[in-house]
Scaffold this motif. Structure first.
Motif, PDB file in Angstrom:
ATOM      1  N   PRO A 199      50.511  27.156   9.359  1.00 53.07           N
ATOM      2  CA  PRO A 199      51.471  26.598  10.323  1.00 53.07           C
ATOM      3  C   PRO A 199      50.907  25.321  10.939  1.00 53.07           C
ATOM      4  O   PRO A 199      49.807  24.896  10.608  1.00 53.07           O
ATOM      5  CB  PRO A 199      51.573  27.721  11.367  1.00 53.07           C
ATOM      6  CG  PRO A 199      50.221  28.352  11.332  1.00 53.07           C
ATOM      7  CD  PRO A 199      49.755  28.270   9.905  1.00 53.07           C
ATOM      8  N   THR A 200      51.652  24.732  11.855  1.00 51.17           N
ATOM      9  CA  THR A 200      51.174  23.554  12.574  1.00 51.17           C
ATOM     10  C   THR A 200      50.772  23.959  13.988  1.00 51.17           C
ATOM     11  O   THR A 200      51.250  24.964  14.524  1.00 51.17           O
ATOM     12  CB  THR A 200      52.274  22.467  12.650  1.00 51.17           C
ATOM     13  OG1 THR A 200      53.405  23.020  13.305  1.00 51.17           O
ATOM     14  CG2 THR A 200      52.657  21.981  11.259  1.00 51.17           C
ATOM     15  N   VAL A 201      49.903  23.177  14.578  1.00 54.07           N
ATOM     16  CA  VAL A 201      49.475  23.424  15.952  1.00 54.07           C
ATOM     17  C   VAL A 201      50.690  23.377  16.863  1.00 54.07           C
ATOM     18  O   VAL A 201      51.587  22.546  16.673  1.00 54.07           O
ATOM     19  CB  VAL A 201      48.404  22.399  16.393  1.00 54.07           C
ATOM     20  CG1 VAL A 201      48.061  22.551  17.864  1.00 54.07           C
ATOM     21  CG2 VAL A 201      47.147  22.545  15.544  1.00 54.07           C
ATOM     22  N   GLU A 202      50.736  24.284  17.825  1.00 57.83           N
ATOM     23  CA  GLU A 202      51.828  24.450  18.796  1.00 57.83           C
ATOM     24  C   GLU A 202      53.022  25.226  18.227  1.00 57.83           C
ATOM     25  O   GLU A 202      53.935  25.558  18.976  1.00 57.83           O
ATOM     26  CB  GLU A 202      52.305  23.120  19.397  1.00 57.83           C
ATOM     27  CG  GLU A 202      51.250  22.411  20.230  1.00 57.83           C
ATOM     28  CD  GLU A 202      50.839  23.196  21.475  1.00 57.83           C
ATOM     29  OE1 GLU A 202      51.690  23.847  22.109  1.00 57.83           O
ATOM     30  OE2 GLU A 202      49.633  23.160  21.803  1.00 57.83           O
ATOM     31  N   GLU A 203      53.023  25.506  16.934  1.00 61.30           N
ATOM     32  CA  GLU A 203      54.129  26.275  16.352  1.00 61.30           C
ATOM     33  C   GLU A 203      54.113  27.690  16.936  1.00 61.30           C
ATOM     34  O   GLU A 203      53.061  28.280  17.152  1.00 61.30           O
ATOM     35  CB  GLU A 203      53.978  26.339  14.833  1.00 61.30           C
ATOM     36  CG  GLU A 203      55.175  26.906  14.116  1.00 61.30           C
ATOM     37  CD  GLU A 203      55.069  26.761  12.605  1.00 61.30           C
ATOM     38  OE1 GLU A 203      55.841  27.445  11.915  1.00 61.30           O
ATOM     39  OE2 GLU A 203      54.215  25.983  12.110  1.00 61.30           O
ATOM     40  N   ARG A 204      55.291  28.224  17.218  1.00 60.49           N
ATOM     41  CA  ARG A 204      55.419  29.594  17.730  1.00 60.49           C
ATOM     42  C   ARG A 204      55.777  30.509  16.570  1.00 60.49           C
ATOM     43  O   ARG A 204      56.640  30.177  15.759  1.00 60.49           O
ATOM     44  CB  ARG A 204      56.472  29.668  18.825  1.00 60.49           C
ATOM     45  CG  ARG A 204      56.026  28.956  20.080  1.00 60.49           C
ATOM     46  CD  ARG A 204      57.128  28.887  21.107  1.00 60.49           C
ATOM     47  NE  ARG A 204      56.680  28.135  22.251  1.00 60.49           N
ATOM     48  CZ  ARG A 204      56.363  28.681  23.425  1.00 60.49           C
ATOM     49  NH1 ARG A 204      56.476  29.975  23.602  1.00 60.49           N
ATOM     50  NH2 ARG A 204      55.954  27.929  24.419  1.00 60.49           N
ATOM     51  N   LEU A 205      55.099  31.650  16.521  1.00 60.35           N
ATOM     52  CA  LEU A 205      55.290  32.597  15.429  1.00 60.35           C
ATOM     53  C   LEU A 205      55.439  34.013  15.982  1.00 60.35           C
ATOM     54  O   LEU A 205      55.101  34.277  17.134  1.00 60.35           O
ATOM     55  CB  LEU A 205      54.075  32.591  14.487  1.00 60.35           C
ATOM     56  CG  LEU A 205      53.643  31.255  13.890  1.00 60.35           C
ATOM     57  CD1 LEU A 205      52.303  31.426  13.187  1.00 60.35           C
ATOM     58  CD2 LEU A 205      54.692  30.750  12.923  1.00 60.35           C
ATOM     59  N   ILE A 206      55.902  34.889  15.134  1.00 58.95           N
ATOM     60  CA  ILE A 206      55.885  36.321  15.429  1.00 58.95           C
ATOM     61  C   ILE A 206      54.867  36.928  14.479  1.00 58.95           C
ATOM     62  O   ILE A 206      54.994  36.793  13.255  1.00 58.95           O
ATOM     63  CB  ILE A 206      57.261  36.986  15.188  1.00 58.95           C
ATOM     64  CG1 ILE A 206      58.345  36.341  16.044  1.00 58.95           C
ATOM     65  CG2 ILE A 206      57.174  38.487  15.421  1.00 58.95           C
ATOM     66  CD1 ILE A 206      58.230  36.625  17.525  1.00 58.95           C
ATOM     67  N   CYS A 207      53.839  37.561  15.009  1.00 58.92           N
ATOM     68  CA  CYS A 207      52.829  38.241  14.192  1.00 58.92           C
ATOM     69  C   CYS A 207      53.184  39.717  14.134  1.00 58.92           C
ATOM     70  O   CYS A 207      53.232  40.382  15.179  1.00 58.92           O
ATOM     71  CB  CYS A 207      51.438  38.099  14.803  1.00 58.92           C
ATOM     72  SG  CYS A 207      50.622  36.570  14.398  1.00 58.92           S
ATOM     73  N   ASN A 208      53.446  40.220  12.940  1.00 60.50           N
ATOM     74  CA  ASN A 208      53.667  41.643  12.730  1.00 60.50           C
ATOM     75  C   ASN A 208      52.368  42.230  12.213  1.00 60.50           C
ATOM     76  O   ASN A 208      51.962  41.942  11.084  1.00 60.50           O
ATOM     77  CB  ASN A 208      54.796  41.877  11.725  1.00 60.50           C
ATOM     78  CG  ASN A 208      56.124  41.455  12.290  1.00 60.50           C
ATOM     79  OD1 ASN A 208      56.521  41.920  13.346  1.00 60.50           O
ATOM     80  ND2 ASN A 208      56.798  40.550  11.602  1.00 60.50           N
ATOM     81  N   ILE A 209      51.726  43.016  13.039  1.00 63.81           N
ATOM     82  CA  ILE A 209      50.417  43.573  12.701  1.00 63.81           C
ATOM     83  C   ILE A 209      50.569  45.082  12.553  1.00 63.81           C
ATOM     84  O   ILE A 209      50.939  45.765  13.513  1.00 63.81           O
ATOM     85  CB  ILE A 209      49.378  43.232  13.783  1.00 63.81           C
ATOM     86  CG1 ILE A 209      49.360  41.728  14.045  1.00 63.81           C
ATOM     87  CG2 ILE A 209      48.002  43.725  13.368  1.00 63.81           C
ATOM     88  CD1 ILE A 209      48.636  41.319  15.301  1.00 63.81           C
ATOM     89  N   ARG A 210      50.295  45.576  11.347  1.00 65.07           N
ATOM     90  CA  ARG A 210      50.439  47.004  11.071  1.00 65.07           C
ATOM     91  C   ARG A 210      49.643  47.821  12.088  1.00 65.07           C
ATOM     92  O   ARG A 210      48.509  47.509  12.404  1.00 65.07           O
ATOM     93  CB  ARG A 210      49.946  47.311   9.649  1.00 65.07           C
ATOM     94  CG  ARG A 210      50.174  48.740   9.228  1.00 65.07           C
ATOM     95  CD  ARG A 210      49.719  49.026   7.824  1.00 65.07           C
ATOM     96  NE  ARG A 210      48.400  48.494   7.562  1.00 65.07           N
ATOM     97  CZ  ARG A 210      48.098  47.785   6.476  1.00 65.07           C
ATOM     98  NH1 ARG A 210      48.999  47.524   5.574  1.00 65.07           N
ATOM     99  NH2 ARG A 210      46.879  47.333   6.312  1.00 65.07           N
ATOM    100  N   ASP A 211      50.237  48.864  12.609  1.00 63.74           N
ATOM    101  CA  ASP A 211      49.658  49.775  13.605  1.00 63.74           C
ATOM    102  C   ASP A 211      49.474  49.143  14.978  1.00 63.74           C
ATOM    103  O   ASP A 211      48.932  49.769  15.877  1.00 63.74           O
ATOM    104  CB  ASP A 211      48.331  50.375  13.124  1.00 63.74           C
ATOM    105  CG  ASP A 211      48.499  51.238  11.889  1.00 63.74           C
ATOM    106  OD1 ASP A 211      49.506  51.967  11.805  1.00 63.74           O
ATOM    107  OD2 ASP A 211      47.629  51.192  11.007  1.00 63.74           O
ATOM    108  N   ILE A 212      49.873  47.885  15.146  1.00 62.27           N
ATOM    109  CA  ILE A 212      49.773  47.217  16.445  1.00 62.27           C
ATOM    110  C   ILE A 212      51.173  46.905  16.957  1.00 62.27           C
ATOM    111  O   ILE A 212      51.511  47.160  18.089  1.00 62.27           O
ATOM    112  CB  ILE A 212      48.951  45.902  16.349  1.00 62.27           C
ATOM    113  CG1 ILE A 212      47.553  46.165  15.837  1.00 62.27           C
ATOM    114  CG2 ILE A 212      48.939  45.163  17.688  1.00 62.27           C
ATOM    115  CD1 ILE A 212      46.627  46.878  16.773  1.00 62.27           C
ATOM    116  N   GLY A 213      51.998  46.328  16.102  1.00 64.09           N
ATOM    117  CA  GLY A 213      53.340  45.935  16.484  1.00 64.09           C
ATOM    118  C   GLY A 213      53.545  44.445  16.302  1.00 64.09           C
ATOM    119  O   GLY A 213      52.738  43.756  15.693  1.00 64.09           O
ATOM    120  N   SER A 214      54.647  43.950  16.851  1.00 59.50           N
ATOM    121  CA  SER A 214      54.979  42.525  16.777  1.00 59.50           C
ATOM    122  C   SER A 214      54.526  41.835  18.052  1.00 59.50           C
ATOM    123  O   SER A 214      54.690  42.364  19.145  1.00 59.50           O
ATOM    124  CB  SER A 214      56.492  42.335  16.632  1.00 59.50           C
ATOM    125  OG  SER A 214      56.919  42.847  15.406  1.00 59.50           O
ATOM    126  N   ALA A 215      53.970  40.647  17.890  1.00 63.98           N
ATOM    127  CA  ALA A 215      53.522  39.882  19.050  1.00 63.98           C
ATOM    128  C   ALA A 215      53.967  38.432  18.898  1.00 63.98           C
ATOM    129  O   ALA A 215      53.881  37.862  17.811  1.00 63.98           O
ATOM    130  CB  ALA A 215      52.004  39.950  19.180  1.00 63.98           C
TER     131      ALA A 215
END
Length: 135
Positions: free
Chosen positions: A16-32
């Motif tokens: 991605p590029t710096v400052e880009e906003r993303l959704i991280c889906n992390i198994r056993d953790i959830g979405s952040a």
């Protein structure tokens, strides 16, 4: 690749590029919800910006998972251990005291000893005529 109080550092074939906003889906953790703060050649760093889960909650969940997944590692011996015929040896401790010790085993890389009062880790001692460091 890494997690700290500052955020997460994933590795990716697509960066991605710096400052880009993303959704991280992390198994056993959830979405952040995260914001990219640094981009390298094959990895990037993000900070959690959303409140569900909170950055502290993400860290706690990672720690919980690491404890559940922790493997016990067996010590790997590089050199063959032997037990000499004579197992009693004199040890001079770092403070100059001389004490008797029993050799449990020895190898080309070191000696395992049994003493009544074990020396401190890192202490330099003398085993017979050889200087050694307690590890």
């Amino acid at each position: 690749m890494d997690i700290s109080s500052e955020g997460l550092r994933p590795r990716s074939a697509t960066l991605p590029t710096v400052e880009e906003r993303l959704i991280c889906n992390i198994r056993d953790i959830g979405s952040a919800q995260v914001r990219v703060v640094w981009v390298g050649s094959c990895d990037f760093a993000v900070r959690v910006i959303g409140t569900t889960p909170s950055p502290g909650d993400v860290a706690r969940r990672f720690i919980e998972l690491s404890h559940r997944q922790a493997k016990s590692f067996e010590m790997v011996r590089v050199h063959r251990r032997i037990l000499p015929e004579r197992t009693t040896v004199e040890v001079m401790l770092g403070d100059g005291r001389r004490v008797s010790a029993q050799i449990l085993n020895l190898s080309a890389s070191g000696v395992a000893l049994s003493l009544d009062a074990p020396p401190a880790m890192g202490e330099v001692i003398r085993v017979g005529r050889r200087q050694a460091r307690v590890t």
